[in-house]
Design a protein around this motif. Sequence first.
Motif, PDB file in Angstrom:
ATOM      1  N   ASP A 361       0.818  -1.215   0.000  1.00  0.00           N
ATOM      2  CA  ASP A 361       0.000   0.000   0.000  1.00  0.00           C
ATOM      3  C   ASP A 361       0.849   1.261   0.000  1.00  0.00           C
ATOM      4  O   ASP A 361       0.363   2.350   0.294  1.00  0.00           O
ATOM      5  CB  ASP A 361      -0.942   0.001   1.207  1.00  0.00           C
ATOM      6  CG  ASP A 361      -0.179  -0.103   2.533  1.00  0.00           C
ATOM      7  OD1 ASP A 361       1.036  -0.383   2.501  1.00  0.00           O
ATOM      8  OD2 ASP A 361      -0.817   0.095   3.588  1.00  0.00           O
ATOM      9  N   ASN A 362       2.144   1.145  -0.340  1.00  0.00           N
ATOM     10  CA  ASN A 362       3.043   2.298  -0.360  1.00  0.00           C
ATOM     11  C   ASN A 362       3.090   2.862  -1.777  1.00  0.00           C
ATOM     12  O   ASN A 362       3.657   2.247  -2.685  1.00  0.00           O
ATOM     13  CB  ASN A 362       4.439   1.884   0.101  1.00  0.00           C
ATOM     14  CG  ASN A 362       5.357   3.083   0.309  1.00  0.00           C
ATOM     15  OD1 ASN A 362       5.179   4.132  -0.295  1.00  0.00           O
ATOM     16  ND2 ASN A 362       6.333   2.914   1.180  1.00  0.00           N
ATOM     17  N   PHE A 363       2.488   4.038  -1.973  1.00  0.00           N
ATOM     18  CA  PHE A 363       2.397   4.619  -3.308  1.00  0.00           C
ATOM     19  C   PHE A 363       3.704   5.258  -3.766  1.00  0.00           C
ATOM     20  O   PHE A 363       3.822   5.673  -4.914  1.00  0.00           O
ATOM     21  CB  PHE A 363       1.267   5.660  -3.345  1.00  0.00           C
ATOM     22  CG  PHE A 363      -0.099   5.038  -3.310  1.00  0.00           C
ATOM     23  CD1 PHE A 363      -0.756   4.710  -4.485  1.00  0.00           C
ATOM     24  CD2 PHE A 363      -0.721   4.759  -2.097  1.00  0.00           C
ATOM     25  CE1 PHE A 363      -2.011   4.127  -4.455  1.00  0.00           C
ATOM     26  CE2 PHE A 363      -1.973   4.183  -2.063  1.00  0.00           C
ATOM     27  CZ  PHE A 363      -2.633   3.857  -3.240  1.00  0.00           C
ATOM     28  N   THR A 475       1.170  15.010  -9.273  1.00  0.00           N
ATOM     29  CA  THR A 475       0.613  14.423  -8.059  1.00  0.00           C
ATOM     30  C   THR A 475       0.689  12.899  -8.159  1.00  0.00           C
ATOM     31  O   THR A 475       1.286  12.353  -9.085  1.00  0.00           O
ATOM     32  CB  THR A 475      -0.832  14.907  -7.809  1.00  0.00           C
ATOM     33  OG1 THR A 475      -1.242  14.515  -6.499  1.00  0.00           O
ATOM     34  CG2 THR A 475      -1.784  14.371  -8.851  1.00  0.00           C
ATOM     35  N   ARG A 476       0.078  12.235  -7.210  1.00  0.00           N
ATOM     36  CA  ARG A 476       0.122  10.787  -7.136  1.00  0.00           C
ATOM     37  C   ARG A 476      -1.301  10.252  -7.069  1.00  0.00           C
ATOM     38  O   ARG A 476      -2.199  10.951  -6.582  1.00  0.00           O
ATOM     39  CB  ARG A 476       0.927  10.374  -5.899  1.00  0.00           C
ATOM     40  CG  ARG A 476       1.680   9.064  -6.020  1.00  0.00           C
ATOM     41  CD  ARG A 476       2.629   8.885  -4.863  1.00  0.00           C
ATOM     42  NE  ARG A 476       1.952   9.034  -3.576  1.00  0.00           N
ATOM     43  CZ  ARG A 476       2.560   9.350  -2.441  1.00  0.00           C
ATOM     44  NH1 ARG A 476       3.858   9.547  -2.414  1.00  0.00           N
ATOM     45  NH2 ARG A 476       1.868   9.448  -1.315  1.00  0.00           N
ATOM     46  N   THR A 477      -1.505   9.051  -7.498  1.00  0.00           N
ATOM     47  CA  THR A 477      -2.869   8.539  -7.608  1.00  0.00           C
ATOM     48  C   THR A 477      -3.626   8.580  -6.288  1.00  0.00           C
ATOM     49  O   THR A 477      -4.836   8.821  -6.262  1.00  0.00           O
ATOM     50  CB  THR A 477      -2.848   7.085  -8.132  1.00  0.00           C
ATOM     51  OG1 THR A 477      -1.968   6.301  -7.308  1.00  0.00           O
ATOM     52  CG2 THR A 477      -2.358   7.035  -9.568  1.00  0.00           C
ATOM     53  N   ASP A 478      -2.937   8.362  -5.161  1.00  0.00           N
ATOM     54  CA  ASP A 478      -3.624   8.357  -3.874  1.00  0.00           C
ATOM     55  C   ASP A 478      -3.993   9.746  -3.398  1.00  0.00           C
ATOM     56  O   ASP A 478      -4.717   9.891  -2.406  1.00  0.00           O
ATOM     57  CB  ASP A 478      -2.773   7.656  -2.813  1.00  0.00           C
ATOM     58  CG  ASP A 478      -1.431   8.338  -2.597  1.00  0.00           C
ATOM     59  OD1 ASP A 478      -0.751   8.647  -3.603  1.00  0.00           O
ATOM     60  OD2 ASP A 478      -1.046   8.575  -1.437  1.00  0.00           O
ATOM     61  N   LYS A 479      -3.503  10.792  -4.089  1.00  0.00           N
ATOM     62  CA  LYS A 479      -3.806  12.167  -3.693  1.00  0.00           C
ATOM     63  C   LYS A 479      -4.983  12.746  -4.472  1.00  0.00           C
ATOM     64  O   LYS A 479      -5.465  13.844  -4.139  1.00  0.00           O
ATOM     65  CB  LYS A 479      -2.575  13.066  -3.895  1.00  0.00           C
ATOM     66  CG  LYS A 479      -1.312  12.585  -3.181  1.00  0.00           C
ATOM     67  CD  LYS A 479      -1.485  12.501  -1.686  1.00  0.00           C
ATOM     68  CE  LYS A 479      -0.190  12.028  -1.001  1.00  0.00           C
ATOM     69  NZ  LYS A 479      -0.362  11.876   0.461  1.00  0.00           N
ATOM     70  N   LYS A 481      -8.001  11.965  -4.474  1.00  0.00           N
ATOM     71  CA  LYS A 481      -9.223  12.060  -3.659  1.00  0.00           C
ATOM     72  C   LYS A 481      -9.347  13.402  -2.953  1.00  0.00           C
ATOM     73  O   LYS A 481     -10.432  13.785  -2.513  1.00  0.00           O
ATOM     74  CB  LYS A 481      -9.262  10.923  -2.638  1.00  0.00           C
ATOM     75  CG  LYS A 481      -8.102  10.945  -1.648  1.00  0.00           C
ATOM     76  CD  LYS A 481      -8.081   9.700  -0.769  1.00  0.00           C
ATOM     77  CE  LYS A 481      -6.872   9.699   0.161  1.00  0.00           C
ATOM     78  NZ  LYS A 481      -6.782   8.448   0.956  1.00  0.00           N
ATOM     79  N   ASN A 495       2.490   5.333 -10.457  1.00  0.00           N
ATOM     80  CA  ASN A 495       1.573   5.971  -9.511  1.00  0.00           C
ATOM     81  C   ASN A 495       1.511   7.483  -9.667  1.00  0.00           C
ATOM     82  O   ASN A 495       0.745   8.140  -8.952  1.00  0.00           O
ATOM     83  CB  ASN A 495       2.000   5.650  -8.069  1.00  0.00           C
ATOM     84  CG  ASN A 495       1.854   4.183  -7.741  1.00  0.00           C
ATOM     85  OD1 ASN A 495       0.963   3.514  -8.250  1.00  0.00           O
ATOM     86  ND2 ASN A 495       2.733   3.669  -6.901  1.00  0.00           N
TER      87      ASN A 495
END
Length: 504
Positions: A361-363, A475-479, A481, A495
């Motif tokens: 889970d580490n992007f 940016t990164r995919t997890d950001k 949101k 990512n």
Amino acid sequence: MSLKNNFFYLVLFAAYTPLLFLGITDLDEGAFSSTSLQMLREKQFLIPYLGDELRLEKPILTYIFQSISIFVFGISEFSLRFPSMVATFVWGFVFSKFIFSFKNDFKITSVLNIFLLLPGIFLMSSVATADAFLNLFITLAMISIYRFCENESEEELVRCSVWIGLGFLTKGLTIIAICGAVFFIFSTITKKFNKFLAAILSIKPWLIFFTITLPWLSYVYLKIGLEPLSYMFFGQSFGRYTTAFENHDGMFYYYFLVLPFVILTFFPDFVRSLFKLNLKDNLEKFLFTWLIFVFVFFSFSTTKLPHYLIYGLVPIVFFLQKIFLIDRERAPTILENIYQLLIWIMLLGIPYALIAFLPRDNFDISYSILEDTFNQSLYLSIVSFIILFLIVLAIARVEVNFFKKISAAFFLLILSVKILPLIVDLQQKDLRELGKKYANTKEKILAYKINKPSFSFYANVDYHRGLESNAIILTRTDKLKFLENEFEILDTQGNYLLIKIIDE
């Protein structure tokens, strides 16, 4: 020179060369790299900026060295890593020459070989930060301090003040804290405290120190004021000692765990050397004081990083050479063979351990690198071949020092060509490729909720952070949101994404 020595130097050269071409990593390397390149673009070399923000975590000297290298060699990883590599080889040579001047049986090449074979030195040798330069200046200053304690020459004090001045412009108060404390302790335990007093009360060294440091300090003070300077010299130095920066904390025994790894291939020899200390010899006493002070001092620092231990690693080279002189011309023992074999078994398992234990889970990590570019069979074949080669040497009962050195050189080679590139690519390849795609773009690029200045080095643009509708957003995919605005995706790499906000 014998055939086996030629072979050893070839392997050592092959180990160090790839370090010059490793990708740049975040955060420190990325910040140093982007700042140095920005200074060159803006043609101002006295106040470091990272985008619009002051980059005053460290003073100016390393940025200048890196900017000169970029100007000479062009924008590349080589340009950024080359200054540290040069500093490392000079650092090793001056220490080796210093030891030889007092111990004629400690040949310069032999001491330098051990220096270059230590994993801690190897890893430090190409890092695009201030640390190789700082270690060089600390070593030069320590040499002058010891020579002054031996002969009270004012010339040595003058040299020492030059090195401390340059070290101050490299990493602030660190060099004063280390060299001053070691000088004080050594002069006290050798009953030469009057020499310490004479040194610190002498006017000429202070004049030279301030001649080196005050012009830049005055310029920065006039341009940006006192507060940023106070942060750089007090917040960064004393602050790191009392507060854990960037979550780099650890227990007091942290460096007991780090030490075996920074001298891994020779760790048993270092332990043996502790039982053969001759503290009646002033040189050994000085080197041991230097080593122990750094170890204890940083053990009680709140911020703990492995490279802090390197400030006191050079004396270990001397103690290892003592053991090598004792051991010359004998064959390796069974225990020595087993220890080297265990190191290679550990090295054999590193990529597989990465695959097994990397958090999914580490992007920040590009897991596709493990699947797409890392050839497990090739790695297994290469390391297995080296293990077989070392087993043949052990069976042939080659001279123990050559056996350990060639094992250490191969160890560094595998780190250099396989392990380090893998670790760097896992964290940086996607950013690097994305940055190169957008190199020299005229549009403003902002990093959103990530801190990745290495991207700006590869893109050759100023590093900014934030969110604006008229800019390209990194940016990164997890950001995603956190974005409330509509956006279009311009490009993706793993990512990481480059997007643009759609104006409503």
